[in-house]
Design an enzyme around this catalytic site. Structure first.
Site, PDB file in Angstrom:
ATOM      1  N   ASP A 257       0.847  -1.202   0.000  1.00  0.00           N
ATOM      2  CA  ASP A 257       0.000   0.000   0.000  1.00  0.00           C
ATOM      3  C   ASP A 257       0.876   1.244   0.000  1.00  0.00           C
ATOM      4  O   ASP A 257       1.326   1.707   1.053  1.00  0.00           O
ATOM      5  CB  ASP A 257      -0.914  -0.020   1.239  1.00  0.00           C
ATOM      6  CG  ASP A 257      -1.843   1.200   1.270  1.00  0.00           C
ATOM      7  OD1 ASP A 257      -1.914   1.927   0.262  1.00  0.00           O
ATOM      8  OD2 ASP A 257      -2.499   1.401   2.320  1.00  0.00           O
ATOM      9  N   LYS A 264       1.572   7.938   0.373  1.00  0.00           N
ATOM     10  CA  LYS A 264       1.951   8.008   1.783  1.00  0.00           C
ATOM     11  C   LYS A 264       3.301   8.692   1.917  1.00  0.00           C
ATOM     12  O   LYS A 264       4.112   8.653   0.991  1.00  0.00           O
ATOM     13  CB  LYS A 264       2.079   6.590   2.354  1.00  0.00           C
ATOM     14  CG  LYS A 264       0.766   5.885   2.604  1.00  0.00           C
ATOM     15  CD  LYS A 264       1.006   4.505   3.192  1.00  0.00           C
ATOM     16  CE  LYS A 264      -0.299   3.770   3.430  1.00  0.00           C
ATOM     17  NZ  LYS A 264      -1.164   4.389   4.436  1.00  0.00           N
ATOM     18  N   ASP A 275       0.273  -4.904   4.607  1.00  0.00           N
ATOM     19  CA  ASP A 275      -1.134  -4.539   4.418  1.00  0.00           C
ATOM     20  C   ASP A 275      -1.954  -5.718   3.873  1.00  0.00           C
ATOM     21  O   ASP A 275      -3.139  -5.597   3.656  1.00  0.00           O
ATOM     22  CB  ASP A 275      -1.220  -3.323   3.485  1.00  0.00           C
ATOM     23  CG  ASP A 275      -2.386  -2.414   3.805  1.00  0.00           C
ATOM     24  OD1 ASP A 275      -2.893  -2.478   4.949  1.00  0.00           O
ATOM     25  OD2 ASP A 275      -2.818  -1.652   2.910  1.00  0.00           O
ATOM     26  N   ASP A 334      -5.668   6.386  -0.739  1.00  0.00           N
ATOM     27  CA  ASP A 334      -5.042   5.616   0.345  1.00  0.00           C
ATOM     28  C   ASP A 334      -6.093   4.899   1.201  1.00  0.00           C
ATOM     29  O   ASP A 334      -5.754   4.048   2.014  1.00  0.00           O
ATOM     30  CB  ASP A 334      -4.180   6.546   1.210  1.00  0.00           C
ATOM     31  CG  ASP A 334      -3.191   5.775   2.086  1.00  0.00           C
ATOM     32  OD1 ASP A 334      -3.021   4.556   1.853  1.00  0.00           O
ATOM     33  OD2 ASP A 334      -2.610   6.392   2.991  1.00  0.00           O
ATOM     34  N   GLU A 336      -7.912   2.513   0.412  1.00  0.00           N
ATOM     35  CA  GLU A 336      -8.135   1.511  -0.637  1.00  0.00           C
ATOM     36  C   GLU A 336      -8.655   0.181  -0.078  1.00  0.00           C
ATOM     37  O   GLU A 336      -9.311  -0.563  -0.799  1.00  0.00           O
ATOM     38  CB  GLU A 336      -6.836   1.273  -1.414  1.00  0.00           C
ATOM     39  CG  GLU A 336      -5.869   0.236  -0.811  1.00  0.00           C
ATOM     40  CD  GLU A 336      -5.324   0.615   0.566  1.00  0.00           C
ATOM     41  OE1 GLU A 336      -5.373   1.813   0.914  1.00  0.00           O
ATOM     42  OE2 GLU A 336      -4.882  -0.288   1.301  1.00  0.00           O
ATOM     43  N   ARG A 338     -10.994  -0.526   1.980  1.00  0.00           N
ATOM     44  CA  ARG A 338     -12.456  -0.625   1.962  1.00  0.00           C
ATOM     45  C   ARG A 338     -12.988  -0.860   0.546  1.00  0.00           C
ATOM     46  O   ARG A 338     -14.062  -1.429   0.365  1.00  0.00           O
ATOM     47  CB  ARG A 338     -13.059   0.628   2.613  1.00  0.00           C
ATOM     48  CG  ARG A 338     -12.685   1.920   1.965  1.00  0.00           C
ATOM     49  CD  ARG A 338     -12.920   3.132   2.866  1.00  0.00           C
ATOM     50  NE  ARG A 338     -11.863   3.294   3.881  1.00  0.00           N
ATOM     51  CZ  ARG A 338     -11.881   4.234   4.820  1.00  0.00           C
ATOM     52  NH1 ARG A 338     -12.896   5.098   4.893  1.00  0.00           N
ATOM     53  NH2 ARG A 338     -10.893   4.311   5.682  1.00  0.00           N
TER      54      ARG A 338
HETATM   55  N1  BES Z   1      -3.269   0.307   5.205  1.00  0.00           N
HETATM   56  C1  BES Z   1      -3.652   1.580   5.674  1.00  0.00           C
HETATM   57  C2  BES Z   1      -3.913   1.631   7.174  1.00  0.00           C
HETATM   58  C3  BES Z   1      -2.710   1.401   8.043  1.00  0.00           C
HETATM   59  C4  BES Z   1      -1.831   2.430   8.323  1.00  0.00           C
HETATM   60  C5  BES Z   1      -2.501   0.170   8.627  1.00  0.00           C
HETATM   61  C6  BES Z   1      -0.729   2.207   9.133  1.00  0.00           C
HETATM   62  C7  BES Z   1      -1.412  -0.041   9.467  1.00  0.00           C
HETATM   63  C8  BES Z   1      -0.527   0.977   9.707  1.00  0.00           C
HETATM   64  C9  BES Z   1      -4.918   2.045   4.978  1.00  0.00           C
HETATM   65  O1  BES Z   1      -5.061   1.635   3.658  1.00  0.00           O
HETATM   66  C10 BES Z   1      -4.905   3.551   4.983  1.00  0.00           C
HETATM   67  O2  BES Z   1      -3.978   4.117   4.452  1.00  0.00           O
HETATM   68  N2  BES Z   1      -5.915   4.146   5.597  1.00  0.00           N
HETATM   69  C11 BES Z   1      -5.993   5.568   5.686  1.00  0.00           C
HETATM   70  C12 BES Z   1      -7.442   5.953   5.515  1.00  0.00           C
HETATM   71  C13 BES Z   1      -7.680   7.437   5.404  1.00  0.00           C
HETATM   72  C14 BES Z   1      -7.096   7.950   4.106  1.00  0.00           C
HETATM   73  C15 BES Z   1      -9.158   7.693   5.466  1.00  0.00           C
HETATM   74  C16 BES Z   1      -5.485   6.007   7.052  1.00  0.00           C
HETATM   75  O3  BES Z   1      -5.739   5.331   8.025  1.00  0.00           O
HETATM   76  O4  BES Z   1      -4.793   7.022   7.101  1.00  0.00           O
HETATM   77 ZN    ZN Z   2      -4.087  -0.182   3.175  1.00  0.00          ZN
HETATM   78 ZN    ZN Z   3      -4.065   2.914   2.281  1.00  0.00          ZN
END
Ligand code: BES
Ligand code: ZN
Ligand code: ZN
Length: 485
Positions: A257, A264, A275, A334, A336, A338
């Site tokens: 991811d 990111k 991920d 990001d 993604e 969901r």
């Molecule tokens: N895979 C990430 C969540 C994550 C972050 C898991 C760090 C473990 C450690 C996910 O896909 C993500 O990036 N989520 C975003 C959502 C936001 C953009 C609404 C997040 O949590 O920042």
């Molecule tokens: Zn993710």
């Molecule tokens: Zn993500």
């Protein structure tokens, strides 16, 4: 690891290193071992070992080694600490050159039945032998490790479960720890197909064309910025009555991811090879379920895709269509997980499950809320959530419920499509993500969601494991499903 039991006394197992568990200063050796207990307590008494959670020490004893392992004080005990203590003991023993271990057949610990003790200690011990050295040039072939429960075992179910589960954990850990370049969706699918064949599961893989035909616009939109095509991996355990309604397990399997166009920051991005850990937990659980011959049919669905910012990538503002037709405005690429899960949950719902559980490293907000101490659980059915929390506690995995208020669903509405993939308020990140998922689960299907963002891997070395995947969730799912009928 070979896990077995022997009716002989602990003191007869001089070829094995002996593991003794301590709750603080309390030696948990069962009654009937007075002389041995005295000998151990004398060794420990003037040492730095205080029986703290994760603490271990090695003493020479009777021509072999004694390994003491702490589970901490009673007030803070949970089953995971016992599993971790067993792992830490074996990890310490392994470093000292031990390959054969003996543990007492029972433990003096209130509220823990013998079978759960055997499962926790056996599974933990096996986990303690694990190291990920696929890419270490100097790695040697691992020796054969063994664990013997010494003394009378009346109920063998825990030992049998540990035997059925340990290899599932260790082999899947080798897949889960692979970096993104080594484990794209196609590789995960190949691995799943082989694992299914070896364990008597059926396996169906949907490739890009099959996903397009079905209208799985979510997983396809995540994968479209990557050179690696997506795969939807569907495994099935028949159970004793194949006509019974199945349990469906769904796992987010994002093999890397990057965040996509909503890239990111560079710091820590390497951890995003983990991920895929929702899917890895499902793969582990399916393997455990097959080996335990559980009664109920179980379907495992992995949505595998790589999230990259290529020139074909989904742009913020794009509107996509999920399997079954709901439209989603992608305001942050990001978010993604969901999008992968909305299609997988839709496909899962088609199977008319008696219950559906998804696991995903879904939100950073979950780590803000709970750290790495527990996973968040949310769902549309309180009975299912309660059962999972209970089985999680028995299996040594802590789950903490967050609410699914209607406001969270309202917060996921889009100005231009049915739903947005991020919330308007920018608050309650874990719950709003779950509220989004809920839109893809018919209300009459009991459903729960585990957010394992904080628990799926460890980043700093721990007494019970090196940095790497934990496969959090698999133990709970196996414990729960094994008891269904
Ligand atoms: N895979 C990430 C969540 C994550 C972050 C898991 C760090 C473990 C450690 C996910 O896909 C993500 O990036 N989520 C975003 C959502 C936001 C953009 C609404 C997040 O949590 O920042
Ligand atoms: Zn993710
Ligand atoms: Zn993500």
């Amino acid at each position: 690891m070979k896990i077995s039991s022997s009716p002989a006394a602990l003191t007869d197992h001089k070829k094995s290193a002996l593991i003794a568990f301590f709750q603080g200063s309390e030696n948990l050796l069962p009654a009937g071992n007075a002389a041995l207990k005295k000998q151990i307590d004398a060794l420990v008494k003037n040492s730095a070992f205080k029986g703290q959670a994760g603490q271990t020490a090695v003493f020479p004893m009777d021509g072999n080694q004694l390994i003491v392992a702490g589970i901490g004080e009673a007030a803070h005990f949970h089953n995971g600490l016992l599993e971790q203590a067993a792992a830490a003991a074996v990890k310490t023993g392994k470093a000292a050159g031990c390959t054969s271990f003996a543990v007492p057949a029972s433990i003096r610990l209130k509220g823990l039945n013998a079978a759960d003790y055997h499962l926790l200690a056996g599974r933990g011990a096996a986990w303690g032998t694990y190291s990920f050295d696929t890419f270490k040039s100097d790695s040697k072939k691992a020796p054969a490790y063994s664990l013997t429960f010494c003394g009378e075992v009346k109920d063998r179910s825990g030992i049998k479960a540990a035997q059925a589960q340990e290899a599932a954990l260790l082999t899947t850990a080798d897949l889960a720890n692979l970096p993104g370049n080594e484990a794209p969706p196609v590789k995960i699918a190949d691995w799943a197909r082989k694992m299914a064949k070896a364990n008597g599961l059926s396996c169906r893989i949907m490739d890009k064309a099959a996903l397009e035909k079905k209208g799985c616009g979510g997983i396809l939109s995540v994968a479209q910025g990557s050179a690696q095509d997506a795969r939807m991996i569907i495994l099935k355990h028949e159970g004793t009555d194949p006509k019974a309604r199945p349990v469906v397990l769904v796992g987010k399997t994002v093999t890397f991811d990057s965040g996509g166009i909503s890239l990111k920051p560079g710091k820590g991005m390497g951890w995003m090879k983990y991920d895929k850990c929702g899917g890895m937990a499902v793969l582990t659980a399916m393997q455990m379920i097959a080996r335990m011959n559980v009664k109920v049919p179980v379907i495992g669905i992995l949505g595998a895709a790589e999230n990259m910012p290529g020139s074909r990538a989904t742009r913020p503002g794009d509107i996509i269509t999920a399997y079954k037709g709901k439209t989603v405005e992608v305001l942050n690429t990001d978010a993604e997980g969901r999008l992968v899960l909305m299609d997988a949950l839709g496909l899962g719902a088609d199977r008319k499950p008696r219950a559906m559980v998804d696991l995903a490293t879904l939100t950073g907000a979950c780590i803000v809320a709970l750290g790495s101490s527990a996973s968040a659980i949310l769902g549309n059915d309180q009975k299912l959530v309660d059962t999972l929390i209970q089985h999680g506690a028995a299996a040594g995995e802590r789950l903490w419920q967050l609410p699914l208020y209607k406001e969270y669903s309202d917060d996921m509405k889009s100005d231009f499509a049915d739903l947005s993939n991020i919330c308007k308020s920018g608050t309650a990140g874990t719950a709003t993500a779950a509220a989004f998922l809920q839109e893809f689960v018919p209300a009459d299907i009991p459903w729960a969601h585990f957010d394992i963002a904080g628990t799926a891997w460890v980043e700093a070395p721990k007494p019970h494991q090196d940095p790497g995947a934990t496969l959090f969730g698999a133990r709970t799912l196996a414990q729960w499903i094994a008891e269904l009928d």
